[in-house]
Design an enzyme around this catalytic site. Structure first.
Site, PDB file in Angstrom:
ATOM      1  N   ARG A  86       0.831  -1.208   0.000  1.00  0.00           N
ATOM      2  CA  ARG A  86       0.000   0.000   0.000  1.00  0.00           C
ATOM      3  C   ARG A  86       0.863   1.255   0.000  1.00  0.00           C
ATOM      4  O   ARG A  86       0.492   2.262  -0.608  1.00  0.00           O
ATOM      5  CB  ARG A  86      -0.909  -0.007   1.237  1.00  0.00           C
ATOM      6  CG  ARG A  86      -1.797   1.216   1.431  1.00  0.00           C
ATOM      7  CD  ARG A  86      -2.947   1.292   0.476  1.00  0.00           C
ATOM      8  NE  ARG A  86      -3.740   0.074   0.438  1.00  0.00           N
ATOM      9  CZ  ARG A  86      -4.848  -0.075  -0.271  1.00  0.00           C
ATOM     10  NH1 ARG A  86      -5.302   0.931  -1.022  1.00  0.00           N
ATOM     11  NH2 ARG A  86      -5.500  -1.210  -0.286  1.00  0.00           N
ATOM     12  N   GLY A 328      -1.641  -3.283   9.018  1.00  0.00           N
ATOM     13  CA  GLY A 328      -2.753  -4.219   8.957  1.00  0.00           C
ATOM     14  C   GLY A 328      -2.987  -4.698   7.534  1.00  0.00           C
ATOM     15  O   GLY A 328      -2.131  -4.560   6.653  1.00  0.00           O
ATOM     16  N   HIS A 330      -5.076  -3.645   5.133  1.00  0.00           N
ATOM     17  CA  HIS A 330      -5.090  -2.594   4.110  1.00  0.00           C
ATOM     18  C   HIS A 330      -3.666  -2.181   3.758  1.00  0.00           C
ATOM     19  O   HIS A 330      -3.365  -1.869   2.604  1.00  0.00           O
ATOM     20  CB  HIS A 330      -5.890  -1.397   4.632  1.00  0.00           C
ATOM     21  CG  HIS A 330      -6.272  -0.398   3.591  1.00  0.00           C
ATOM     22  ND1 HIS A 330      -5.622   0.810   3.453  1.00  0.00           N
ATOM     23  CD2 HIS A 330      -7.240  -0.423   2.636  1.00  0.00           C
ATOM     24  CE1 HIS A 330      -6.184   1.499   2.470  1.00  0.00           C
ATOM     25  NE2 HIS A 330      -7.161   0.777   1.948  1.00  0.00           N
ATOM     26  N   CYS A 331      -2.785  -2.190   4.742  1.00  0.00           N
ATOM     27  CA  CYS A 331      -1.412  -1.718   4.546  1.00  0.00           C
ATOM     28  C   CYS A 331      -0.597  -2.607   3.620  1.00  0.00           C
ATOM     29  O   CYS A 331       0.353  -2.135   2.990  1.00  0.00           O
ATOM     30  CB  CYS A 331      -0.688  -1.625   5.888  1.00  0.00           C
ATOM     31  SG  CYS A 331      -1.505  -0.616   7.123  1.00  0.00           S
ATOM     32  N   ILE A 332      -0.914  -3.894   3.550  1.00  0.00           N
ATOM     33  CA  ILE A 332      -0.082  -4.804   2.758  1.00  0.00           C
ATOM     34  C   ILE A 332      -0.695  -5.100   1.393  1.00  0.00           C
ATOM     35  O   ILE A 332      -0.162  -5.938   0.647  1.00  0.00           O
ATOM     36  CB  ILE A 332       0.207  -6.112   3.516  1.00  0.00           C
ATOM     37  CG1 ILE A 332      -1.054  -6.946   3.713  1.00  0.00           C
ATOM     38  CG2 ILE A 332       0.886  -5.810   4.847  1.00  0.00           C
ATOM     39  CD1 ILE A 332      -0.765  -8.363   4.250  1.00  0.00           C
TER      40      ILE A 332
END
Length: 343
Positions: A86, A328, A330-332
């Site tokens: 992300r 989390g 969304h971050c990856i």
């Protein structure tokens, strides 16, 4: 060309990820590495149940990744420092003629953090843009995908502690940032939230990404991380962000309908107050990949996500190993919208 970042609920071509290969994310021990790989694989395999996944893997890690991943997941070999797609990857946009674009922000390790390396990761935005067949939209803004959230209708949520961070964009003003977000992702109205969560503002955090505190599931509606326990420092953070949202509107002038997404009941780990958040989920075609924490509030959070994303199946994935490393689900992950010519 006018570029617009679609809502995350718009149709996707695929989701991009990066495989944990080294550094802080992989950890210091063989057991740490196994937990990281298993967790990244669990997220990727969950996403693959709904849409294609393209995984960037460091040279030499192909067999390690292949053994854990759904056979339909495509592996693409490129050197990596870390695995937060992300943030290091491009932000995909669509042109007014329907073509696919990819905004390549400057990536400098979340504001030149002392523990981060980014010699390889700073090149991933351009590389993924090329692999996706997207038109490259280069930006001088030091930014990450986790630092923005949009409604697809001109509204962008950001935090003052990220885009105005002296470690990222010294000398930039809000006007400067807003002008660049208008040029690159079509943001006609920027809502500035004061900060992110407490742990995320500490040494191994991002200095306050928005995608852990607020998300827009639909026009005029915002999901808010709601820490209800006064014993946690994010109780006041939630209140600050709520006040900012209550005194702002979206690009269409609508007052926000705020949907509270309660924080997990657990308050601390060995390092202090946690930043566990259900806001950090990924919307995919027909589904929502949601963070879970083996927590009493997991089921309630899943119910709320199902309500705000009607018709989508909520699939929880244990995200504790991700948050232990600073992020989390969304971050990856990074969604690539379906361009008009490919729908």
């Amino acid at each position: 060309m006018t570029w617009t970042m679609p809502s995350e609920t718009a149709p996707h071509e695929c989701t991009w990820m990066a495989w944990p290969s080294s550094g802080y994310t992989l950890g210091d021990t063989a057991a740490d590495a196994e937990r990281a790989r298993d967790t990244w694989a669990a997220v990727a395999n969950a996403v693959a149940g709904f849409e294609p996944v393209r995984m960037v893997v460091s040279p030499g890690d192909e067999q390690i990744a292949r053994a854990r991943l759904d056979g339909a997941i495509e592996l693409i070999t490129r050197p990596l420092d870390d695995a937060w797609m992300r943030d290091m990857g491009p932000t995909f946009v669509l042109g007014d003629d329907g073509r696919l674009g990819a905004v390549s922000w400057i990536f400098n390790g979340w504001g030149a953090q002392s523990w981060a390396t980014w010699d390889n990761d700073e090149l991933i935005g351009d590389a993924v843009a090329e692999l996706a067949g997207a038109e490259l939209v280069s930006s001088p803004l030091v930014n990450e995908g986790g630092g923005i959230h949009v409604d697809g209708e001109g509204t962008a949520l950001v935090t003052e502690t990220v885009q105005l961070d002296p470690g990222r964009n010294p000398g930039w003003t809000k006007h400067d940032v807003e002008a660049e977000l208008a040029r690159t992702i079509g943001a006609t109205h920027v809502v500035w939230l004061p900060r992110g969560l407490t742990r995320d503002g500490q040494e191994f955090g991002t200095r306050g990404h928005v995608d852990i505190v607020a998300a827009v599931p639909g026009p005029g509606t915002v999901l808010l991380h709601d820490q209800r326990d006064p014993a946690h420092p994010d109780h006041e953070v939630s209140a600050q962000i709520r006040r900012s949202l209550e005194t702002s509107t979206d690009a269409a002038g609508r007052a926000w309908t705020i949907v509270d997404l309660p924080a997990p009941a657990v308050l601390t780990d060995a390092d202090g107050p946690v930043d566990y958040s259900y806001v950090n989920h990924l919307v995919v075609g027909g589904g929502v990949i949601a963070c879970s924490f083996d927590d009493p509030n997991d089921d309630r959070a899943a119910e709320i996500l199902a309500d705000v994303y009607p018709g989508r199946t909520v699939v929880p994935v244990d995200a504790r190993e991700l948050f232990a490393r600073g992020g989390g689900i969304h971050c990856i992950t990074q969604q690539q919208p379906a361009a008009a010519s490919r729908r």
